[in-house]
Design an enzyme around this catalytic site. Structure first.
Site, PDB file in Angstrom:
ATOM      1  N   GLU A  67       1.025  -1.093  -0.152  1.00  0.00           N
ATOM      2  CA  GLU A  67       0.079  -0.083   0.657  1.00  0.00           C
ATOM      3  C   GLU A  67       0.843   1.471  -0.046  1.00  0.00           C
ATOM      4  O   GLU A  67       0.522   2.424  -0.577  1.00  0.00           O
ATOM      5  CB  GLU A  67      -0.711   0.264   1.421  1.00  0.00           C
ATOM      6  CG  GLU A  67      -2.588  -0.805   0.680  1.00  0.00           C
ATOM      7  CD  GLU A  67      -3.230  -0.116   2.082  1.00  0.00           C
ATOM      8  OE1 GLU A  67      -3.710  -0.312   1.892  1.00  0.00           O
ATOM      9  OE2 GLU A  67      -2.751   0.905   3.283  1.00  0.00           O
TER      10      GLU A  67
ATOM     11  N   HIS B 146       7.686 -26.428  -0.723  1.00  0.00           N
ATOM     12  CA  HIS B 146       7.879 -27.933  -1.011  1.00  0.00           C
ATOM     13  C   HIS B 146       6.348 -27.346  -2.317  1.00  0.00           C
ATOM     14  O   HIS B 146       5.370 -28.660  -2.349  1.00  0.00           O
ATOM     15  CB  HIS B 146       6.895 -28.829  -0.458  1.00  0.00           C
ATOM     16  CG  HIS B 146       8.482 -29.514   0.855  1.00  0.00           C
ATOM     17  ND1 HIS B 146       8.525 -30.658   0.504  1.00  0.00           N
ATOM     18  CD2 HIS B 146       8.574 -28.809   1.541  1.00  0.00           C
ATOM     19  CE1 HIS B 146       9.364 -30.579   1.870  1.00  0.00           C
ATOM     20  NE2 HIS B 146      10.079 -29.492   1.894  1.00  0.00           N
TER      21      HIS B 146
ATOM     22  N   LYS C 248     -14.503   0.358  -3.982  1.00  0.00           N
ATOM     23  CA  LYS C 248     -15.441   0.424  -2.642  1.00  0.00           C
ATOM     24  C   LYS C 248     -16.572   1.131  -3.447  1.00  0.00           C
ATOM     25  O   LYS C 248     -18.195   1.263  -2.857  1.00  0.00           O
ATOM     26  CB  LYS C 248     -15.086   1.457  -1.858  1.00  0.00           C
ATOM     27  CG  LYS C 248     -14.172   0.277  -0.476  1.00  0.00           C
ATOM     28  CD  LYS C 248     -13.527   1.827   0.702  1.00  0.00           C
ATOM     29  CE  LYS C 248     -12.649   0.791   1.340  1.00  0.00           C
ATOM     30  NZ  LYS C 248     -12.144   1.720   2.620  1.00  0.00           N
TER      31      LYS C 248
HETATM   32  O1  PA5 Z   1      -4.243   1.068   5.495  1.00  0.00           O
HETATM   33  C1  PA5 Z   1      -5.648   1.576   5.533  1.00  0.00           C
HETATM   34  O2  PA5 Z   1      -5.464   2.469   5.091  1.00  0.00           O
HETATM   35  C2  PA5 Z   1      -5.979   0.577   5.172  1.00  0.00           C
HETATM   36  O3  PA5 Z   1      -5.689  -0.907   5.174  1.00  0.00           O
HETATM   37  C3  PA5 Z   1      -7.514   0.734   6.729  1.00  0.00           C
HETATM   38  O4  PA5 Z   1      -6.295   0.281   8.030  1.00  0.00           O
HETATM   39  C4  PA5 Z   1      -8.453  -0.551   6.299  1.00  0.00           C
HETATM   40  O5  PA5 Z   1      -9.213   0.325   5.196  1.00  0.00           O
HETATM   41  C5  PA5 Z   1      -9.371  -0.143   6.979  1.00  0.00           C
HETATM   42  O6  PA5 Z   1     -10.218   1.419   7.585  1.00  0.00           O
HETATM   43  P1  PA5 Z   1     -10.409   1.305   8.830  1.00  0.00           P
HETATM   44  O7  PA5 Z   1      -9.525   1.443  10.059  1.00  0.00           O
HETATM   45  O8  PA5 Z   1     -11.160   2.919   8.605  1.00  0.00           O
HETATM   46  O9  PA5 Z   1     -11.753   0.689   8.725  1.00  0.00           O
END
Ligand code: PA5
Length: 445
Positions: free
Chosen positions: A286, A307, A421
């Site tokens: 990310e 394996h 989303k």
């Molecule tokens: O790193 C990130 O931004 C995402 O992985 C969020 O942690 C994830 O989408 C969860 O988001 P939230 O804590 O707002 O529910």
């Protein structure tokens, strides 16, 4: 302390190139330390280890003690992505491998995770378990609006409210200080809440209450976790070509940019570290996968995956390099016995520790993969415990910031996560998404 060895790259790269990438990483180090790079309003994670207030640690421990006093034996931790992977990684790494199978009274409740998928079977089976146990819940969402945890929480909340008169004592929310549906709901219901700081992104939040509370409730020492991270914070703040975070950032960027090594595999040799791979993949994927750039992060857990994935790693497309997380010492000791009949022909291992076999597998694999064209970086900790895990978390976070700046991307945003989303909301009929819903239905017709 975390140690690094990039010697497994030396037969692939030229010395002068490595030096040039160390220089780039040193520049990126300055950007991170001077806090003048892209996304610099999300650097709250940098000083969490040294600046977490005693009151916050004590508040996490108070939840742990309060639930213990109530005889809670199951805690459902609801969250997804950065709001769950760090806690899961730590709890799996620190727990007895067969904790769930031991009968009898336990010192700490069992922690299970939910809200990280939309599987009806998973939720239904979770409720089978909840119905048999004395349950509490930690719901974690920074935005307070993420669909997966919100759906799971609605179901768990309804059960807790129906079945326990002290429902509001059994639910703790971790969310934004001011905004989001979860914040509003928690205030109205009178839940205890912890704050995810504004300036800490989800994937960098393991040392906030997002990780600390579930880890404490599971019975682990969050003071030692923070102390280990604080030691690493101090060590990595020293600008030097020997700084392990600089070396890691330089080596991986060099392999990616000059040698077409577009996939990095995080390799672990202990089943307890499977979720280290999951946490690390989100952190690096990310942070770096944007603007058409980035190393694709993958993970394997050896020796099991030797394996299954071993063939590809040894001889498949040569786009790979490996980062091996080496654990220098085992916390347990098992020696292989002698069998007078030796029918299994294993007497050549008699008297050896199982860990010795693991170390030899690791060494043999290292040599084979390097021979096969897969460079290796090794990151070592002394053993698995809270202190060293805190250090490892901090090391990978700090190195990630340097690495992403070396690559030339903003490490702290994640614009691409929103795309699916919007489509999902439109398909589910969420108010406000009517136009997109009509457009999508046309495309799907
Ligand atoms: O790193 C990130 O931004 C995402 O992985 C969020 O942690 C994830 O989408 C969860 O988001 P939230 O804590 O707002 O529910």
């Amino acid at each position: 302390m975390v140690k690094i060895n990039a010697g497994g790259c030396s037969s692939f790269v030229k010395d002068a190139e490595y030096k040039a990438y160390v220089a780039k990483a040193m520049k990126a180090f300055d950007t991170l330390e001077k806090e003048n790079g892209a996304g610099n309003d999300f650097l709250g994670w940098k000083h969490l280890p040294s600046q977490t207030p005693e009151e916050l640690i004590a508040a996490c421990e108070a939840v742990r003690d309060g639930w213990k006093a109530k005889g809670i034996d199951l805690v459902v931790v609801i969250g997804i992505g950065g709001s769950y992977l760090g806690a899961r990684c730590a709890i799996e790494a620190l727990s007895h491998s067969f904790a769930k199978q031991f009968a009898g009274k336990k010192d700490a409740p069992e922690v299970v995770f939910a809200g990280n998928n939309l599987s009806e079977e998973y939720v239904s089976e979770l409720m089978d378990l909840v119905a048999q146990r004395n349950t509490a819940c930690i719901v974690i969402s920074k935005s307070g609006t993420t669909t997966e945890p919100a759906v799971a929480f609605r179901i768990v909340k309804e059960y807790i409210e129906k079945n326990y008169p002290d429902a509001s004592d059994r639910i703790v929310a971790i969310t934004d200080a001011k905004k989001g549906a979860l914040k509003t709901l928690s205030t109205q219901e009178g839940y205890r809440t912890f704050v995810v700081p504004d300036n800490v992104g989800g994937r960098f939040s393991v040392l906030t209450p997002v990780g600390l509370l579930p880890i404490a409730v599971a019975g682990f020492d969050i003071r030692a976790l923070l102390a280990g991270a604080a030691e690493e914070e101090k060590a990595l703040a020293v600008k030097s070509e020997e700084n392990p975070a600089v070396i890691y950032a330089a080596a991986r960027n060099l392999l990616y940019s000059e040698y077409g090594k577009k996939v990095e595999i995080l390799v672990t040799y202990n089943p307890k570290f499977q979720y280290l791979g999951e946490w690390w993949k989100q952190l690096y994927g990310e942070s770096e996968g944007k603007d058409g750039k980035g190393i694709f992060p993958a993970s394997v857990n050896n020796t099991a995956d030797l394996h299954s994935m071993g063939q590809f790693i040894q001889e498949g497309e040569r786009v790979l390099f490996e980062t091996v997380v080496n654990i220098e010492n085992s916390n347990r000791s098992v020696v292989i016995g002698t069998d007078p009949q030796n029918l299994d022909q294993l007497n050549y291992l008699a008297g050896q520790h199982v860990e010795h076999c693991s170390q030899m597998a690791q060494l043999g694999t290292r040599l084979a993969h390097i021979d096969g064209g897969v460079p290796q970086i090794e990151v070592s900790i002394e053993r698995i415990n809270e202190h060293n895990l805190g250090g490892l978390f901090y090391f990978f976070e700090f190195a990630c910031g340097i690495s992403a700046y070396t690559l030339g991307v903003n490490p702290f945003n994640q614009p691409g996560v929103e795309a699916y989303k919007k489509n999902m909301f439109a398909l589910l009929g969420k108010p406000g998404f009517e136009a997109l819903s009509a457009e999508i239905r046309k495309r799907l017709a």
